[in-house]
Design a protein around this motif. Structure first.
Motif, PDB file in Angstrom:
ATOM      1  N   GLY A  46      -4.107   1.426  -3.596  1.00 52.56           N
ATOM      2  CA  GLY A  46      -3.414   0.550  -2.657  1.00 52.56           C
ATOM      3  C   GLY A  46      -2.001   0.196  -3.058  1.00 52.56           C
ATOM      4  N   LYS A  47      -1.485   0.812  -4.141  1.00 51.52           N
ATOM      5  CA  LYS A  47      -0.128   0.536  -4.592  1.00 51.52           C
ATOM      6  C   LYS A  47       0.835   1.596  -4.076  1.00 51.52           C
ATOM      7  CE  LYS A  47      -1.573  -1.723  -8.909  1.00 51.52           C
ATOM      8  NZ  LYS A  47      -1.511  -1.676 -10.396  1.00 51.52           N
ATOM      9  N   ALA A  48       2.046   1.149  -3.718  1.00 52.11           N
ATOM     10  CA  ALA A  48       3.076   2.087  -3.283  1.00 52.11           C
ATOM     11  C   ALA A  48       3.519   2.922  -4.477  1.00 52.11           C
ATOM     12  CB  ALA A  48       4.251   1.337  -2.685  1.00 52.11           C
ATOM     13  N   ILE A  49       3.725   4.226  -4.251  1.00 51.67           N
ATOM     14  CA  ILE A  49       4.132   5.133  -5.336  1.00 51.67           C
ATOM     15  C   ILE A  49       5.607   5.480  -5.252  1.00 51.67           C
ATOM     16  CG2 ILE A  49       3.778   7.421  -6.333  1.00 51.67           C
ATOM     17  CD1 ILE A  49       0.914   7.339  -5.302  1.00 51.67           C
ATOM     18  N   ALA A  50       6.035   5.883  -4.067  1.00 50.15           N
ATOM     19  CA  ALA A  50       7.429   6.305  -3.920  1.00 50.15           C
ATOM     20  C   ALA A  50       7.808   6.296  -2.450  1.00 50.15           C
ATOM     21  CB  ALA A  50       7.632   7.702  -4.510  1.00 50.15           C
ATOM     22  N   PHE A 103       6.831  -3.632  -3.673  1.00 48.80           N
ATOM     23  CA  PHE A 103       6.066  -3.567  -2.427  1.00 48.80           C
ATOM     24  C   PHE A 103       4.680  -4.200  -2.632  1.00 48.80           C
ATOM     25  CE2 PHE A 103       8.030  -0.007   0.334  1.00 48.80           C
ATOM     26  CZ  PHE A 103       9.310  -0.422   0.002  1.00 48.80           C
ATOM     27  N   PRO A 104       4.191  -4.937  -1.646  1.00 51.14           N
ATOM     28  CA  PRO A 104       2.850  -5.528  -1.786  1.00 51.14           C
ATOM     29  C   PRO A 104       1.768  -4.446  -1.743  1.00 51.14           C
ATOM     30  CG  PRO A 104       3.676  -5.851   0.444  1.00 51.14           C
ATOM     31  CD  PRO A 104       4.815  -5.279  -0.354  1.00 51.14           C
ATOM     32  N   HIS A 159       7.976   6.453   7.742  1.00 54.24           N
ATOM     33  CA  HIS A 159       9.174   6.545   6.903  1.00 54.24           C
ATOM     34  C   HIS A 159       8.920   7.223   5.556  1.00 54.24           C
ATOM     35  CE1 HIS A 159      10.132   3.079   9.603  1.00 54.24           C
ATOM     36  NE2 HIS A 159      11.309   3.693   9.656  1.00 54.24           N
ATOM     37  N   GLY A 160       7.740   7.870   5.393  1.00 51.80           N
ATOM     38  CA  GLY A 160       7.523   8.666   4.195  1.00 51.80           C
ATOM     39  C   GLY A 160       7.089   7.912   2.957  1.00 51.80           C
ATOM     40  N   LEU A 161       6.636   6.672   3.090  1.00 46.71           N
ATOM     41  CA  LEU A 161       6.160   5.922   1.934  1.00 46.71           C
ATOM     42  C   LEU A 161       4.871   6.558   1.410  1.00 46.71           C
ATOM     43  CD1 LEU A 161       6.207   3.459   0.022  1.00 46.71           C
ATOM     44  CD2 LEU A 161       4.980   2.191   1.781  1.00 46.71           C
ATOM     45  N   GLU A 162       4.841   6.840   0.099  1.00 47.78           N
ATOM     46  CA  GLU A 162       3.658   7.413  -0.527  1.00 47.78           C
ATOM     47  C   GLU A 162       2.799   6.290  -1.107  1.00 47.78           C
ATOM     48  OE1 GLU A 162       4.746  10.260  -3.470  1.00 47.78           O
ATOM     49  OE2 GLU A 162       5.827  11.553  -2.070  1.00 47.78           O
ATOM     50  N   MET A 163       1.490   6.350  -0.808  1.00 39.41           N
ATOM     51  CA  MET A 163       0.557   5.330  -1.278  1.00 39.41           C
ATOM     52  C   MET A 163      -0.465   5.944  -2.231  1.00 39.41           C
ATOM     53  SD  MET A 163       1.592   2.586   0.180  1.00 39.41           S
ATOM     54  CE  MET A 163       0.220   1.574  -0.390  1.00 39.41           C
ATOM     55  N   GLY A 164      -0.866   5.147  -3.225  1.00 39.01           N
ATOM     56  CA  GLY A 164      -1.900   5.575  -4.145  1.00 39.01           C
ATOM     57  C   GLY A 164      -3.269   5.120  -3.692  1.00 39.01           C
ATOM     58  N   VAL A 191      -8.322   3.468   1.730  1.00 41.37           N
ATOM     59  CA  VAL A 191      -7.447   2.297   1.625  1.00 41.37           C
ATOM     60  C   VAL A 191      -7.249   1.703   3.012  1.00 41.37           C
ATOM     61  CG1 VAL A 191      -6.223   3.153  -0.421  1.00 41.37           C
ATOM     62  CG2 VAL A 191      -5.314   3.663   1.860  1.00 41.37           C
ATOM     63  N   GLU A 192      -6.701   0.523   3.025  1.00 39.06           N
ATOM     64  CA  GLU A 192      -6.411  -0.156   4.288  1.00 39.06           C
ATOM     65  C   GLU A 192      -5.469   0.699   5.129  1.00 39.06           C
ATOM     66  OE1 GLU A 192      -4.882  -4.665   5.531  1.00 39.06           O
ATOM     67  OE2 GLU A 192      -4.744  -3.947   3.462  1.00 39.06           O
ATOM     68  N   ASP A 193      -5.762   0.800   6.416  1.00 38.38           N
ATOM     69  CA  ASP A 193      -4.957   1.629   7.314  1.00 38.38           C
ATOM     70  C   ASP A 193      -3.735   0.851   7.794  1.00 38.38           C
ATOM     71  OD1 ASP A 193      -4.175   3.799   8.767  1.00 38.38           O
ATOM     72  OD2 ASP A 193      -5.737   3.650  10.302  1.00 38.38           O
ATOM     73  N   PHE A 194      -2.887   0.494   6.832  1.00 38.15           N
ATOM     74  CA  PHE A 194      -1.751  -0.386   7.117  1.00 38.15           C
ATOM     75  C   PHE A 194      -0.650  -0.101   6.099  1.00 38.15           C
ATOM     76  CE2 PHE A 194       0.760  -4.231   6.818  1.00 38.15           C
ATOM     77  CZ  PHE A 194       0.799  -4.750   8.107  1.00 38.15           C
ATOM     78  N   CYS A 195       0.467   0.413   6.566  1.00 35.32           N
ATOM     79  CA  CYS A 195       1.587   0.664   5.668  1.00 35.32           C
ATOM     80  C   CYS A 195       2.277  -0.662   5.344  1.00 35.32           C
ATOM     81  CB  CYS A 195       2.578   1.619   6.317  1.00 35.32           C
ATOM     82  SG  CYS A 195       4.029   1.940   5.280  1.00 35.32           S
ATOM     83  N   PRO A 196       2.470  -0.975   4.056  1.00 36.37           N
ATOM     84  CA  PRO A 196       3.094  -2.262   3.694  1.00 36.37           C
ATOM     85  C   PRO A 196       4.561  -2.356   4.091  1.00 36.37           C
ATOM     86  CG  PRO A 196       2.818  -0.891   1.748  1.00 36.37           C
ATOM     87  CD  PRO A 196       2.103  -0.195   2.860  1.00 36.37           C
ATOM     88  N   HIS A 197       5.163  -1.240   4.482  1.00 32.61           N
ATOM     89  CA  HIS A 197       6.568  -1.284   4.885  1.00 32.61           C
ATOM     90  C   HIS A 197       6.729  -1.917   6.269  1.00 32.61           C
ATOM     91  CE1 HIS A 197      10.177   1.106   6.634  1.00 32.61           C
ATOM     92  NE2 HIS A 197      10.622  -0.027   6.139  1.00 32.61           N
TER      93      HIS A 197
END
Length: 359
Positions: free
Chosen positions: A77-81, A90-91, A69-74, A43-49
């Motif tokens: 490319g979708k944020a999970i939790a 989240f985008p 900040h612990g954002l989990e990504m699928g 996936v893109e190496d970019f946290c959407p947060h």
């Protein structure tokens, strides 16, 4: 500049064992990791947060976790939790097709919908017990096409690699360049040479053959898109049939070159040698890998300084000689496919615009 709708080697499997790996491919910043089932994801190496590199995070139960900040990504490319947060709005970030095959992790940096795993090159030696493989990786600060030029014109061996694989007969023997669709071949056959160069003497000894006799030598370079170069190489005792000599009278191998563009002036270079003699000899594999590493290391300074000169004097025209034909034909294939890729992308954009206007 880069063909994006194509498969490139992204990394070796061990590079993503237990941790994510950030790597730029064709100017796309990508993070690679393993999912819970062991399959690779990209996936893109970019946290959407907050835009942090996800490659600085970690993998937990097959999910990529941002180290900020612990954002989990699928893997889609979708944020999970995220602790204490709702993430439904989240985008998404871009996801890429990835596959593991032949001892490499592959990535398709372009349109994911067009990624067909059947298009990954069939490396006949990769899972064949009659062959052995050893290789490595270099990060090279030059245009990937300069490396293609280098590998499709082996006359430089006489000068750059004079102490390992070079010999004057390379310069003295003409090569033949052929183009068959997207496949470019440069062949050079050198017969009845007084001796083999040092690297090949070592290989002959490793195969139990004398290293002080006259030999026949061959180099057959194969370019296929997007940037792969495979070179059939070897030496045989003179008069035994050259490349077609019996297996116990020759040392035969394929030099493996996967060239993955990083930026306009840098690339990832995955190199190695697949050999068809003494495959069960790990000491020989190590010796050949060490020798090959030295050979490729000799190329690095030349290529990187060449890039510096070209970048400093971009308007200076370079000469094109007969020996440059393989590289030039390979560049023509790349440019033709780039033009087709751009045209197809423009057609899709136009069709989408027309459909939107019709609604």
């Amino acid at each position: 500049m880069f063909l994006k709708n194509a498969w490139y080697v992204a990394c070796k499997p061990e590079e993503i064992e237990g941790k994510p790996l950030g790597r730029k491919v064709c100017n796309e910043a990508i993070v690679f990791y393993r999912q819970a089932d062991g399959s690779p994801a990209a996936v893109e190496d970019f946290c959407p947060h907050r835009g942090a590199p996800l490659s600085l995070g970690y993998v937990s139960d097959g999910k990529l976790v941002c180290g900020y900040h612990g954002l989990e990504m699928g893997c889609d490319g979708k944020a999970i939790a995220m602790p204490g947060q709702r993430v439904r709005g989240f985008p998404c970030i871009k996801s890429y097709a990835a596959d593991e095959r032949h001892g490499f992790i592959w990535v398709w940096p372009g349109d994911k919908e067009q990624a067909d795993p059947a298009l990954i090159p069939d490396l006949h030696w990769a899972n064949n017990p009659e062959w052995a493989y050893g290789g490595g990786y270099y990060h090279v600060r030059c245009d990937y096409r300069l490396m293609v030029d280098n590998l499709m014109d082996l006359t430089h061996e006489t000068y750059v690699h004079s102490g390992s694989i070079g010999q004057k007969e390379i310069d003295e023997t003409p090569c033949v360049t052929k183009v068959d669709g997207d496949h470019v071949t440069v062949s050079r056959f050198m017969n009845d040479l007084p001796e083999a160069p040092p690297f090949w003497k070592m290989a002959l000894r490793g195969h139990g053959l004398p290293d002080d006799q006259r030999v026949d030598r061959w180099q057959v370079c194969h370019f296929t898109p997007p940037t792969h170069v495979m070179i059939e190489v070897g030496v045989a005792l003179a008069g035994q049939g050259g490349k077609d000599a019996p297996a116990d009278r020759k040392v035969y191998a394929v030099v493996v070159d996967f060239i993955t563009p990083e930026t306009e002036t840098s690339h990832h270079y995955f190199w190695g040698m697949a050999r068809h003699f003494r495959p069960q000899d790990p000491a020989l594999t190590r010796a050949i890998r060490e020798g090959q590493s030295k050979v490729f290391g000799e190329d690095l300074q030349m290529l990187e300084r060449q890039q510096l000169n070209i970048s400093q004097w971009p308007d200076r025209k370079l000469l094109m000689l007969n020996i440059d034909a393989g590289g030039m034909q390979s560049r023509k294939v790349i440019e033709r496919l780039l033009t087709a890729e751009r045209s197809a992308a423009a057609d899709r954009l136009s069709a989408a615009s027309t459909a939107e206007m019709a609604q």
